[in-house]
Motif scaffolding. Structure first.
Motif, mmCIF file in Angstrom:
data_model
loop_
_atom_site.group_PDB
_atom_site.id
_atom_site.type_symbol
_atom_site.label_atom_id
_atom_site.label_comp_id
_atom_site.label_asym_id
_atom_site.label_seq_id
_atom_site.Cartn_x
_atom_site.Cartn_y
_atom_site.Cartn_z
ATOM 1 N N ILE A 149 0.027 11.285 -4.529
ATOM 2 C CA ILE A 149 -1.331 10.786 -4.332
ATOM 3 C C ILE A 149 -1.839 10.117 -5.607
ATOM 4 O O ILE A 149 -1.683 10.651 -6.713
ATOM 5 N N CYS A 150 -2.453 8.939 -5.440
ATOM 6 C CA CYS A 150 -3.119 8.254 -6.553
ATOM 7 C C CYS A 150 -4.603 8.212 -6.229
ATOM 8 O O CYS A 150 -5.036 7.479 -5.343
ATOM 9 N N ARG A 151 -5.381 8.992 -6.934
ATOM 10 C CA ARG A 151 -6.815 9.053 -6.639
ATOM 11 C C ARG A 151 -7.539 7.779 -7.052
ATOM 12 O O ARG A 151 -8.669 7.533 -6.642
ATOM 13 N N CYS A 152 -6.910 6.967 -7.897
ATOM 14 C CA CYS A 152 -7.486 5.676 -8.273
ATOM 15 C C CYS A 152 -7.149 4.589 -7.253
ATOM 16 O O CYS A 152 -7.618 3.470 -7.367
ATOM 17 N N SER A 153 -6.295 4.914 -6.290
ATOM 18 C CA SER A 153 -5.909 3.987 -5.211
ATOM 19 C C SER A 153 -5.220 2.726 -5.736
ATOM 20 O O SER A 153 -5.543 1.613 -5.321
ATOM 21 N N ALA A 154 -4.240 2.932 -6.609
ATOM 22 C CA ALA A 154 -3.450 1.805 -7.112
ATOM 23 C C ALA A 154 -2.230 1.545 -6.230
ATOM 24 O O ALA A 154 -1.256 0.950 -6.675
ATOM 25 N N TYR A 155 -2.290 1.959 -4.978
ATOM 26 C CA TYR A 155 -1.126 1.900 -4.093
ATOM 27 C C TYR A 155 -0.505 0.515 -3.940
ATOM 28 O O TYR A 155 0.722 0.380 -3.992
ATOM 29 N N PRO A 156 -1.284 -0.555 -3.727
ATOM 30 C CA PRO A 156 -0.645 -1.873 -3.571
ATOM 31 C C PRO A 156 0.222 -2.251 -4.768
ATOM 32 O O PRO A 156 1.328 -2.771 -4.612
ATOM 33 N N ASN A 157 -0.271 -1.986 -5.971
ATOM 34 C CA ASN A 157 0.488 -2.338 -7.166
ATOM 35 C C ASN A 157 1.679 -1.400 -7.385
ATOM 36 O O ASN A 157 2.711 -1.816 -7.916
ATOM 37 N N ILE A 158 1.517 -0.145 -6.987
ATOM 38 C CA ILE A 158 2.641 0.793 -7.066
ATOM 39 C C ILE A 158 3.774 0.307 -6.166
ATOM 40 O O ILE A 158 4.948 0.280 -6.557
ATOM 41 N N ILE A 159 3.423 -0.108 -4.950
ATOM 42 C CA ILE A 159 4.432 -0.601 -4.013
ATOM 43 C C ILE A 159 5.088 -1.867 -4.552
ATOM 44 O O ILE A 159 6.308 -2.037 -4.464
ATOM 45 N N ARG A 160 4.298 -2.762 -5.129
ATOM 46 C CA ARG A 160 4.864 -3.993 -5.691
ATOM 47 C C ARG A 160 5.860 -3.692 -6.813
ATOM 48 O O ARG A 160 6.922 -4.303 -6.900
#
Length: 222
Positions: A149-160
């Motif tokens: 879980i990333c509470r900062c919601s950096a998910y798009p960049n993590i996936i990239r």
């Protein structure tokens, strides 16, 4: 008296009288000052404490240290340090795949194991073709990283970041399996690595049913 030897980041540590209730996370943070792994929820739900044990990712807050005598344990420090970043760590930096950074060590440990799983063609819950999983799909990466879980919601960049490194590694893997005579790669080819928008789950059966009903209604009016 309990004697325990733990191999962490290729270094052996011996404990003569360790409380058998001590978790692997607390051994690292409290006894060895290996503070890369973070204690987030302490219930195995957030993934901040993720480590690799014999190459597989685990939640170290739920793992007793005594269970891992003789295992090869890797924390974020064993993947790369500031002066010797791994390709994945560099990609996280290049893509700004974090904000506060608290979850990042666990994210990178988990993603490191994810790449091995994909290269070994392990399917996931969302895999359509169980024989040849397309690990570069956004849905695949998101599902395989769902335990972090990333509470900062950096998910798009993590996936990239993950997709970039994974694409490069799969491309290298394909080139090494190319036939010297024909110059052709094997049947598994690398797909496009572009990502557009923010990933969201596929529609549920209920949603699909409603769409189908709606389409029929519209058609009946014409």
């Amino acid at each position: 008296m309990l004697t325990l030897t733990l191999t962490i980041n290729q270094q052996d540590y011996e404990f003569d009288n360790l409380d058998p209730r001590t978790t692997l996370l607390d051994v690292c943070r409290q006894h060895l000052q290996i503070t890369g792994p973070k204690k987030g929820c302490d219930h195995g739900q957030c993934g901040a404490c993720t480590m690799l044990v014999n190459g597989r990712r685990i939640n170290s807050c739920l793992a007793l240290a005594v269970m891992h005598d003789g295992d090869e344990i890797t924390t974020i420090e064993g993947i790369g340090m500031p002066d010797s970043l791994s390709d994945l760590q560099q990609a996280f930096r290049d893509h700004d795949a974090f904000q506060c950074g608290y979850c990042t060590p666990g994210q990178i440990c988990s993603a490191t194991a994810l790449m091995t799983e994909i290269k070994e063609q392990w399917p996931s819950y969302v895999t359509a073709d169980l024989q040849q999983p397309d690990g570069l799909l956004v849905q695949e990466i998101a599902e395989r990283m769902s335990g972090n879980i990333c509470r900062c919601s950096a998910y798009p960049n993590i996936i990239r970041a993950i997709q970039q490194v994974l694409s490069e590694q799969l491309s290298d893997q394909s080139s090494t399996t190319a036939s010297p005579a024909s110059g052709l790669t094997d049947s598994k080819t690398t797909t496009s690595s572009s990502i557009t928008g923010i990933w969201s789950p596929p529609p549920s059966e209920t949603q699909l049913g409603k769409q189908s009903t709606s389409s029929k209604t519209i058609g009946s009016r014409s």
